[in-house]
Design an enzyme around this catalytic site. Structure first.
Site, PDB file in Angstrom:
ATOM      1  CB  CYS A  22      -0.904  -0.013   1.224  1.00 22.89           C
ATOM      2  SG  CYS A  22      -1.912   1.461   1.396  1.00 22.89           S
ATOM      3  CD1 TRP A  23       3.836   4.419  -2.835  1.00 22.54           C
ATOM      4  CD2 TRP A  23       2.448   5.726  -4.019  1.00 22.54           C
ATOM      5  NE1 TRP A  23       4.600   5.332  -3.548  1.00 22.54           N
ATOM      6  CE2 TRP A  23       3.779   6.135  -4.273  1.00 22.54           C
ATOM      7  CE3 TRP A  23       1.408   6.401  -4.657  1.00 22.54           C
ATOM      8  CZ2 TRP A  23       4.094   7.192  -5.140  1.00 22.54           C
ATOM      9  CZ3 TRP A  23       1.718   7.442  -5.527  1.00 22.54           C
ATOM     10  CH2 TRP A  23       3.040   7.835  -5.747  1.00 22.54           C
ATOM     11  CD  GLU A  24       0.612   4.681   5.015  1.00 19.21           C
ATOM     12  OE1 GLU A  24       1.062   5.813   5.202  1.00 19.21           O
ATOM     13  OE2 GLU A  24       0.562   3.808   5.910  1.00 19.21           O
TER      14      GLU A  24
END
Lengths: 141, 651
Positions: A47-49
């Site tokens: 997850c790249w946020e």
């Protein structure tokens, strides 16, 4: 984690033709559990946020618990994205420091972009090999 | 081990949708959206069909998915020649100035268009105050096109309110092309070549990541623009934080691997980018250095650049007069190696200095600008401050060089070897032009953005403009080759069997062990990626050996990488998401191999601060001021290397 879904708030996007978070996630992480009708992040360590699922969720059911290998618990960063601006509320771990910011995000109505409006569309194939775009010439220097 | 073949015994053969088009755009980021808009405008009158295929949703795909706080290439009041000089200096002297100059002549038009479409761009008012893009518009400040003054954070950069930058650019592309010509959530993994001309692209095969369905695209020309390569090296983060890559974690090297597999030549694949960024959250440093005028020091308040500059000048004479990105990294690495870390960005000093001349209201505005810089493009960096009770106006923050990335649009120049814009453009050698702007050495195959090597510093705006340039050339190519009869050399059923093999393998073997994760018959994609990252890190100058390698290390790395490439024929996927991960990691392996082989080939340290060849620690202009060009032959699994001389076009 990174993005997590609050069970009580997620309705599986029942009212929509597709799940919003699943539609938007650039990394194909959000999926809908068809038994519980709740969405979840299937691969938290990829997850790249980017917060796109948080911003798009119509129920505000998605938040971010930041990377466990990096960040202490307790703070929160939450956006409310409207049609022309975004409001951010950032709460520090100390629970006392709160920052609120509002920034513009676009100056035209959503969906209104017509790139051809008022432009003369190119007709001459020979111009394909010349510099410049259909919206304006290239600099010459 | 015996070679596994998909006979559709354990996995159902998917239905195939055939899509016939003229111009196929593979990718959905800035370059691809630029190509879509420009191609759509020309295709109408020319009667051509344009199709775009993206593995994600165009609204939020590519490197700008989260947003951006600045447009880093806007030429504006500067001469284009100065832009060329800046890119050349930053990329250590070996660049294609024909590509950079022509991009410099086009990029501003894309920025003008972004503003017209609705992107808020910060402006200066008559008193020199900074206004956000919406306020500027409300107050009647002219647009950039009409002479408005942008808010420059550096000579080439302008500040924007960029949360919806990609949404706006995508909307323009979608409305221009029509959703009926856009395929989202379809991952293209293999390119096809013509039966009668193996050096001519004629189609692509991919699969839906949403349903059990494959796609066969037939086309006359193609643009491949799927970004750079991320997570090919072991990242600094150890678990969840691996997702917090500086560049988008979904950039899997498809731009390099797919063209390489059909023989497209690559250039300067030894180049990489090691961004020095706010530690762990990867917040951008540009605005802090350039706009807020912050200083970065070692742990003892000494400016790390000032402290080391004389030394760097002696080590790399001729290259350190105006310090490029890699040499600034080099100075930082000296401090780290000699034990004077951490390196600190003194945001608190910068804010205190600015507070001296600003009113309370202006100071409040400045604080918001500082936070927006992170919130627009790397939100976790803002959260990191909050999670550790850090206010940037009170305490400094750590910065650190990250794991390496391969790309061609930022401060890096890895990529494909492409044709220049015109014959002898600015006096370019004959061999830099082969008919069509930004066409690779494979006929009909174009690229842009991260795909174009030996240039760089295009960033978001330049990638968009380059996509538009390449699209025009691709349409010209199609018109010039109207009568070509194309037929793929590859059998589509064979290609499908190869693509879906990880399904077949998983279903065939999954019940052999009591848990599907550990099985002697296959590797799951995460396992492939972990091994790749470890090899690249330890042998190809990753973070662990402080970006340093040598010939024996590289050769051992290659030996291990070769085993991994063989094992990749035994990738297993339990679902469509994993099938996507399998092929992403296969693309990463090929991109990583190209990087390794190029570093092995170039026997010098051209990019100190990005990587070091300990056995050739100097810059060797006499032998190595050349383009290094490689070509992969998939049939023989061999790589061929050559060099071509660099030529300076702008004095």
């Amino acid at each position: 984690m990174p993005s997590f879904v609050i069970v009580e708030k997620c309705d599986g996007c029942k009212a929509l033709d597709r799940t919003a978070c699943q539609y938007i996630c650039p990394n194909d992480l959000m999926v809908l559990d068809h038994e519980t009708m709740k969405a979840y992040n299937q691969e938290p360590d990829q997850c790249w946020e980017c917060f796109n699922c948080v911003k798009i969720c119509p129920q505000q059911a998605i938040e971010i618990r930041h990377y466990a290998d990096i960040m202490p618990l307790g703070s929160s960063t939450f956006p409310l994205r409207g049609t022309d601006n975004i409001m951010w509320t950032i709460k520090f771990r100390d629970q006392k420091t709160i920052k609120r910011f509002k920034f513009p995000i676009r100056t035209t109505p959503e969906g209104s972009i017509d790139v051809f409006k008022g432009k003369e569309l190119p007709q001459d194939a020979a111009a394909l090999k010349q510099p410049g775009f259909f919206t304006g010439p290239a600099r010459t220097e | 081990m015996e070679k596994e073949v998909c006979k559709w015994s354990f996995c159902e053969k998917p239905p195939v949708e055939t899509v016939e088009t003229d111009f196929l755009i593979v990718g959905g980021g800035m370059a691809a959206c630029g190509a879509a808009v420009e191609a759509a405008a020309w295709a109408k009158a020319l009667g051509l069909k344009v199709t775009l295929v993206d593995k994600a949703a165009v609204d939020r795909s590519g490197a700008v998915a989260m947003g951006l706080s600045a447009i880093n290439t806007f030429i504006g009041e500067n001469p284009v020649d100065d832009y060329v000089r800046y890119v050349r200096t930053d990329l250590m002297g070996i660049v294609r100035e024909d590509l950079i100059h022509s991009l410099g002549c086009h990029v501003d038009q894309s920025v003008f268009d972004f503003e017209e479409w609705g992107l808020p761009i910060w402006k200066k008012d008559a008193e020199g105050h900074t206004l956000d893009g919406q306020t500027a518009k409300d107050e009647g400040i002219p647009s950039l096109k009409d002479g408005g003054t942008p808010c420059r954070s550096g000579r080439w950069q302008i500040m924007i309110n960029g949360e919806s930058y990609k949404v706006i650019v995508a909307e323009a592309a979608k409305n221009a092309l029509g959703m009926e010509n856009i395929y989202e959530r379809v991952f293209v993994v293999k390119l096809l070549t013509d039966k009668n001309n193996p050096n001519r692209v004629c189609g692509a095969v991919g699969f839906s990541v949403r349903e059990h369905k494959a796609y066969y695209f037939k086309c006359k020309a193609m643009l491949v623009a799927c970004g750079g390569v991320v997570n090919v090296f072991r990242p600094r983060a150890v678990h969840e934080g691996q997702g917090r890559a500086w560049y988008p974690v979904w950039n899997a090297g498809s731009t390099y691997a797919m063209p390489a597999e059909i023989g497209a030549k690559m250039v300067l694949m030894e180049n990489r980018f090691v961004p020095a960024r706010f530690k762990d959250g990867y917040g951008p440093v540009g605005a802090w250095f350039l706009f807020f005028k912050a200083k970065a020091t070692n742990a003892f308040d000494e400016d790390y650049l000032e402290r080391n500059w004389e030394r760097v000048k002696q080590e790399y004479p001729g290259y350190a007069e105006s310090p490029g990105t890699c040499l600034r990294n080099h100075a930082m690495m000296i401090e780290m190696k000699e034990g004077r870390g951490p390196i600190l960005m003194h945001t608190e000093w910068a804010m205190a200095e600015l507070a001296k001349t600003l009113s309370k209201k202006e100071l409040k505005h400045l604080e918001a600008e500082a936070w927006e810089d992170f919130l627009d493009m790397s939100i976790s960096a803002a959260s990191l401050w909050a999670s550790m009770n850090m206010e940037p106006d009170k305490v400094p923050s750590e910065i650190i060089p990250s794991e390496p990335y391969l790309l061609g649009s930022h401060a890096g120049c890895a990529g494909l070897w492409v044709s220049g814009p015109a014959k002898n453009y600015l006096g370019a050698p004959d061999e830099w032009f082969w008919g069509y702007d930004r066409m690779t050495t494979v006929e009909g195959l174009f690229t842009a953005g991260d795909g174009v090597g030996a240039s760089g510093h295009k960033f978001s705006s330049g990638s968009h403009a380059e996509g538009r340039m390449a699209a025009k050339a691709a349409l010209a190519f199609i018109l010039d080759h109207k009568d070509d009869q194309l037929e793929p050399a590859q059998n589509i059923d064979d290609v499908l069997a190869e693509i879906y093999l990880p399904f077949e393998i998983y279903e065939k073997y999954k019940n052999y062990t009591s848990h599907p994760d550990v099985n002697p018959n296959y590797l799951r994609p995460k396992q492939v990626q972990a091994r790749l990252q470890k090899i690249m890190d330890e042998y190809v100058a990753g973070v662990t050996p402080m970006y340093t390698t040598n010939k024996p290390l590289l050769e051992e790395g290659l030996r291990r990488l070769t085993f991994l490439k063989e094992d990749a024929e035994r990738m297993a996927a339990a679902d469509l998401h994993e099938l996507m991960r399998c092929w992403e990691n296969y693309h990463r392996i090929l991109a990583g191999e190209a990087h390794l082989r190029h570093i092995l080939f170039r026997e010098e340290t051209r990019y100190p601060g990005y990587y070091y060849r300990a056995d050739f620690p100097k810059i060797d202009d006499e032998k190595w001021k050349v383009f290094t060009i490689s070509q992969y032959n998939k049939e023989t699994n061999e790589w061929k290397f050559e060099t071509l001389p660099y030529k300076q076009l702008v004095s």
